[in-house]
Design an enzyme around this catalytic site. Structure first.
Site, short mmCIF file in Angstrom:
data_model
loop_
_atom_site.label_atom_id
_atom_site.label_comp_id
_atom_site.label_asym_id
_atom_site.label_seq_id
_atom_site.Cartn_x
_atom_site.Cartn_y
_atom_site.Cartn_z
CE LYS A 134 -9.93 0.72 3.29
NZ LYS A 134 -9.58 1.72 2.32
CD1 TRP A 180 -2.49 1.78 0.38
CD2 TRP A 180 -2.03 1.93 2.57
NE1 TRP A 180 -3.19 2.85 0.89
CE2 TRP A 180 -2.92 2.97 2.23
CE3 TRP A 180 -1.61 1.82 3.89
CZ2 TRP A 180 -3.39 3.89 3.16
CZ3 TRP A 180 -2.08 2.73 4.81
CH2 TRP A 180 -2.96 3.75 4.45
CB ALA A 189 -6.65 -2.66 5.80
CG ASP A 234 -2.33 -3.24 7.22
OD1 ASP A 234 -3.40 -3.09 7.83
OD2 ASP A 234 -1.95 -2.46 6.33
C1 LMR Z 1 -6.62 2.71 -0.76
O1 LMR Z 1 -5.65 1.96 -0.73
O2 LMR Z 1 -7.08 3.20 -1.80
C2 LMR Z 1 -7.33 3.06 0.53
O3 LMR Z 1 -6.72 2.40 1.58
C3 LMR Z 1 -7.47 4.51 0.74
C4 LMR Z 1 -6.19 5.21 1.06
O4 LMR Z 1 -6.17 5.92 2.08
O5 LMR Z 1 -5.21 5.07 0.33
#
Ligand code: LMR
Length: 397
Positions: A247, A130, A214, A212
């Site tokens: 989410k 991410w 999420a 993590d």
């Molecule tokens: C994403 O990966 O698009 C989401 O987790 C939103 C973000 O804050 O990046």
């Protein structure tokens, strides 16, 4: 003094969200930011959340402070759901936790705990990961490195490379960040066998797992989505877990997350708990309450909980259906590798073998919005535009 400030590039995911909003094409396809969308392309408030809000509004008597680590009812219910309520981590009190400002706040608190305990540790993250992992964790002053993970040719996990790399480069006491499920940005998760191996490997090499979580509940189902986490907890003496309710409860802007520190014994857990309180106090003093109060209400009430699970299942099943339809279209239109990958991957995201230039062309020529790395949010598609989407992707490739 502010004339000395230098401009910063906008965050790529946020910039993509703005660009899509500004596009007036009624047939645009928004596969950008990681928020769940329904068939009409809307991100609505979940019914269980609305109902919990109604009840909470009637009950709430004060807006006074709670605590630097947030609400105990929220933390207990979250840990019981993720770990299993009879997990020895809970029954033996080997656990410290804090409510956090979303999954990001949780990740940052976890990074600060590492910095306090082992300032020289390196945090290892997957390639890719991410986009905000590195900024969030390195801002705590920690060193970061990458391990190989996603193979952009096979569109699967390069598990052997991952293990070989960590075996040869990570030193005892380093931290390995693992996506518990629904890997962001690739959707490519470890299999059960790979989690089993990983848990033993971490113990053997004295590496600390930082999980993590999420997107749990949005992959293959709640139980399956926490398989890796529970395996890690059953095998490794210590761990960090960062969870988000953005989410699975759709509470994005309310900022609801949790950091859990799993320790070897109860005494250490007490110390870790004091650390979490003091670290949060230094950064934001106290986490926002509203969203966490709603999650606590939902998880601690059987009727609301059942309502929530039903909606969560519907969200997950819609994404699985879209995956299967996109996979069929890609197969029919000639890409077997992408077709298989999209079907096998989990959660909101897949990463397609699309270059930056091809992603730009998809935006300019087809009003299809995905990140420059080729990440798509499958929930942004619908059953009507899937054939067009598959065609657009294959055209630019
Ligand atoms: C994403 O990966 O698009 C989401 O987790 C939103 C973000 O804050 O990046």
């Amino acid at each position: 003094m502010f004339e000395y400030l230098v401009p910063r590039a906008p965050d790529a995911i946020m910039a993509l969200m703005e660009a899509c909003k500004a596009d007036t094409n009624p047939n645009k396809i928004d596969l950008g930011v990681g928020v769940y969308k329904n068939d009409a392309g809307e991100t609505t408030v979940m019914k269980a959340v609305k109902e919990a809000e109604k009840r909470w509004w009637a009950e709430e008597q004060t807006k006074s402070y709670v605590s630097t680590v947030g609400r105990a009812d929220f933390r207990d219910a979250m840990c019981a759901m993720m770990f299993g309520e009879d997990n020895s981590v809970i029954t033996e009190g080997r656990l410290a936790s804090a409510q956090a400002g979303g999954g990001s706040g949780a990740l940052r608190l976890g990074a600060e705990v590492i910095k306090s305990a082992a300032p020289d540790a390196t945090v290892w993250v997957s390639t890719p990961t991410w986009a905000n992992h590195t900024p969030l964790i390195s801002s705590a002053g920690l060193k970061m490195e990458n391990y190989p993970y996603y193979n952009r040719e096979t569109l699967g996990v390069d598990f052997e490379d991952m293990i070989d790399h960590l075996r040869s480069k990570a030193k005892a006491g380093d931290v390995v960040l693992l996506h518990g499920c629904c890997h962001n940005p690739t959707g490519a998760d470890l299999s059960h066998e790979q989690w089993d191996y990983m848990a033993e490997f971490l113990v053997e090499r004295n590496l600390l797992p930082y999980v993590d979580l999420a997107y749990f509940g949005l992959g293959r189902g709640m139980e399956d989505d926490v398989y890796g986490l529970r395996k890690i907890l059953a095998t490794c003496p210590e761990a960090l877990v960062a969870a988000s309710c953005s989410k699975n409860f759709g509470l994005y802007r309310e900022r609801v997350g949790l950091i859990a520190v799993v320790t070897k014994d109860q005494e250490t857990a007490k110390i870790a708990q004091s650390q979490l309180g003091s670290i949060q106090r230094k950064i934001i003093s106290m986490p926002p309450d509203h969203g966490a109060a709603l999650v606590a209400k939902i998880l601690n009430d059987s009727e609301l909980r059942a309502m929530w699970i039903e909606e969560l299942d519907a969200m997950r099943n819609r994404m699985l259906d879209l995956r299967s339809r996109l996979s069929n279209e890609l197969a029919v239109q000639g890409s077997e590798v992408m077709a298989n990958a999209v079907k096998a991957q989990n959660g909101m995201f897949s990463t397609l073998p699309v270059s930056k230039e091809q992603a730009e062309a998809l935006r300019a020529d087809y009003s299809v919005y995905m990140t420059n790395s080729g990440r798509i949010n499958i929930a942004g598609a619908n059953i009507r535009n899937i054939p067009l989407l598959a065609k657009a992707i294959l055209d630019v490739l």
